[in-house]
Motif scaffolding. Structure first.
Motif, PDB file in Angstrom:
ATOM      1  N   CYS A   1      12.982  32.955  -1.148  1.00 46.02           N
ATOM      2  CA  CYS A   1      12.632  31.788  -0.285  1.00 46.02           C
ATOM      3  C   CYS A   1      11.453  31.124  -0.831  1.00 46.02           C
ATOM      4  N   ASP A   2      10.492  31.938  -1.259  1.00 48.05           N
ATOM      5  CA  ASP A   2       9.339  31.448  -1.537  1.00 48.05           C
ATOM      6  C   ASP A   2       9.426  30.544  -2.690  1.00 48.05           C
ATOM      7  N   TYR A   3      10.447  30.851  -3.433  1.00 49.59           N
ATOM      8  CA  TYR A   3      10.433  30.199  -4.993  1.00 49.59           C
ATOM      9  C   TYR A   3      11.505  29.135  -4.967  1.00 49.59           C
ATOM     10  N   LYS A   4      11.979  28.732  -3.745  1.00 52.08           N
ATOM     11  CA  LYS A   4      12.924  27.630  -3.454  1.00 52.08           C
ATOM     12  C   LYS A   4      12.261  26.528  -4.084  1.00 52.08           C
ATOM     13  N   PRO A   5      11.043  25.897  -3.912  1.00 53.74           N
ATOM     14  CA  PRO A   5      10.520  24.660  -4.474  1.00 53.74           C
ATOM     15  C   PRO A   5      10.375  24.173  -5.943  1.00 53.74           C
ATOM     16  N   SER A   6      10.490  25.730  -6.545  1.00 55.99           N
ATOM     17  CA  SER A   6      10.547  25.880  -8.084  1.00 55.99           C
ATOM     18  C   SER A   6      11.689  25.884  -8.678  1.00 55.99           C
ATOM     19  N   TYR A   7      13.005  25.570  -7.783  1.00 55.62           N
ATOM     20  CA  TYR A   7      14.214  25.615  -8.536  1.00 55.62           C
ATOM     21  C   TYR A   7      14.547  24.634  -9.327  1.00 55.62           C
ATOM     22  N   GLY A   8      13.852  23.560  -9.040  1.00 52.73           N
ATOM     23  CA  GLY A   8      14.417  22.081  -9.999  1.00 52.73           C
ATOM     24  C   GLY A   8      13.768  22.470 -11.455  1.00 52.73           C
ATOM     25  N   LEU A   9      12.789  23.280 -11.518  1.00 54.11           N
ATOM     26  CA  LEU A   9      12.204  23.427 -12.776  1.00 54.11           C
ATOM     27  C   LEU A   9      12.757  24.873 -13.351  1.00 54.11           C
ATOM     28  N   VAL A  10      12.952  25.967 -12.599  1.00 57.58           N
ATOM     29  CA  VAL A  10      13.630  26.937 -13.256  1.00 57.58           C
ATOM     30  C   VAL A  10      15.010  26.822 -13.606  1.00 57.58           C
ATOM     31  N   PHE A  11      16.152  26.138 -12.795  1.00 57.99           N
ATOM     32  CA  PHE A  11      17.141  25.965 -12.916  1.00 57.99           C
ATOM     33  C   PHE A  11      17.601  24.582 -13.656  1.00 57.99           C
ATOM     34  N   SER A  12      16.737  23.892 -14.368  1.00 61.36           N
ATOM     35  CA  SER A  12      16.734  22.760 -15.083  1.00 61.36           C
ATOM     36  C   SER A  12      17.885  22.596 -15.887  1.00 61.36           C
ATOM     37  N   SER A  13      18.359  23.638 -16.755  1.00 58.65           N
ATOM     38  CA  SER A  13      19.405  23.336 -17.570  1.00 58.65           C
ATOM     39  C   SER A  13      20.739  23.339 -16.910  1.00 58.65           C
ATOM     40  N   TYR A  14      20.660  23.443 -15.667  1.00 50.81           N
ATOM     41  CA  TYR A  14      21.724  23.585 -14.801  1.00 50.81           C
ATOM     42  C   TYR A  14      22.127  22.300 -14.027  1.00 50.81           C
ATOM     43  N   ILE A  15      20.959  21.604 -13.875  1.00 50.29           N
ATOM     44  CA  ILE A  15      21.077  20.410 -12.831  1.00 50.29           C
ATOM     45  C   ILE A  15      20.705  19.046 -13.691  1.00 50.29           C
ATOM     46  N   GLN A  16      20.868  19.112 -15.201  1.00 46.12           N
ATOM     47  CA  GLN A  16      20.482  17.937 -15.700  1.00 46.12           C
ATOM     48  C   GLN A  16      21.269  16.852 -15.490  1.00 46.12           C
TER      49      GLN A  16
END
Length: 305
Positions: free
Chosen positions: A80-95
């Protein structure tokens, strides 16, 4: 994947009884759901759900690599703490998506298109389903470098990501929800960590387009919520989704897997007809609650585990 919104969910452990309610509610919705889990891919998933079977160790490695940090991820709830970072962490999945976001599985999605309109999206960078703080159960960020790295503007993000304890970084630091809903500002409260809520309010002053809404329903009592025609309705008002955060904690909350829409739901669970004090007594919900209450009594006396 043809939608402009990609919602990310990372979930480890046994899927809860209400998972089916969530999955059924995302059918034909105008977003893709990217689901990362250690569970095997369920059968008959909606076409807009994409399942990635993985484990907590692999997800930690991904976070470590993308954030250049040894993150603390021994407990799935820490995600839950990491949710705001998902855009960066999962960047290759959401291009391919214009927006990304997160959505919790203890939700029932309503008429999504009524709330997340093309006009709304064209005029915002961040969407929150709660007015007073970033709604961890469902939010949207524009998929660009500015929004995907907003979490790094917090002076405490590395401390949060290196700490084993869950700190509610994605929302408002925990234990401050009622104060914010009573009208206090996040700046008045003085939370121990600088959360995403504080960052968003600060960045909004600099021009970030944040839409703070009251679109998420989080009821607590016996008043029933209507789930029908892909709508979540409560007290003659519709919501983008129902968050079961309070309902699911009741030991007597009963999920009838055989029920399909339309149905009603309250703190006692699901009902085919709108529940009243009269039809509740003869319902399966009542029998389940009665049995669970007896079992809880035996557990407290140490007679059963």
């Amino acid at each position: 994947m043809s939608n402009c919104i990609g919602l990310i969910q990372v979930y480890f452990g046994k899927l809860p009884s209400y998972f089916g309610l969530f999955i059924n509610s995302v059918v034909n919705k105008p977003f893709d759901l990217l689901f990362f889990s250690d569970n095997e891919k369920p059968e008959c998933l909606p076409l807009n759900v994409f399942w990635f079977q993985t484990n907590l160790g692999c997800i930690k490695e991904l976070f470590d690599a993308k954030l250049n940090l040894d993150v603390m991820l021994n407990n799935p709830y820490k995600l839950c703490d990491y949710k705001p970072s998902y855009g960066l962490v999962f960047s290759s999945y959401i291009q391919q998506y214009e927006f990304w976001g997160t959505i919790d599985i203890d939700t029932i999605v309503g008429d999504f298109s009524q709330f997340i309109t093309t006009e709304r999206l064209s005029n915002l960078d961040v969407y929150s389903g709660v007015k007073e703080y970033l709604s961890g159960s469902f939010f949207l960020f524009r998929n660009n470098n500015i929004c995907n790295t907003l979490f790094q503007k917090s002076r405490d993000w590395k401390i949060v990501f290196s700490c084993e304890k869950h700190l509610a970084f994605d929302e408002c630091g925990g234990h401050y929800y009622e104060q914010l809903k009573s009208g206090k500002s996040i700046f008045e409260i003085g939370t121990p960590i600088q959360t995403m809520t504080e960052i968003l309010f600060l960045e909004e002053l600099k021009g970030l387009r944040v839409l703070w809404t009251d679109d998420i329903l989080e009821p607590k009592g016996l008043d029933s919520v209507s789930i029908q025609q892909q709508k979540v309705e409560y007290n003659k008002r519709t919501y983008v989704l129902l968050h079961l955060i309070y309902f699911k904690t009741r030991y007597y909350f009963y999920v009838n897997q055989s029920l399909k829409t339309p149905y009603f739901v309250n703190s006692c669970g699901m009902f085919k007809k709108q529940p009243t004090r009269f039809n509740y007594v003869g319902s399966k919900n009542f029998l389940v609650a009665f049995k669970r209450k007896i079992k809880n009594g035996f557990v407290k006396m140490g007679l059963v585990k």
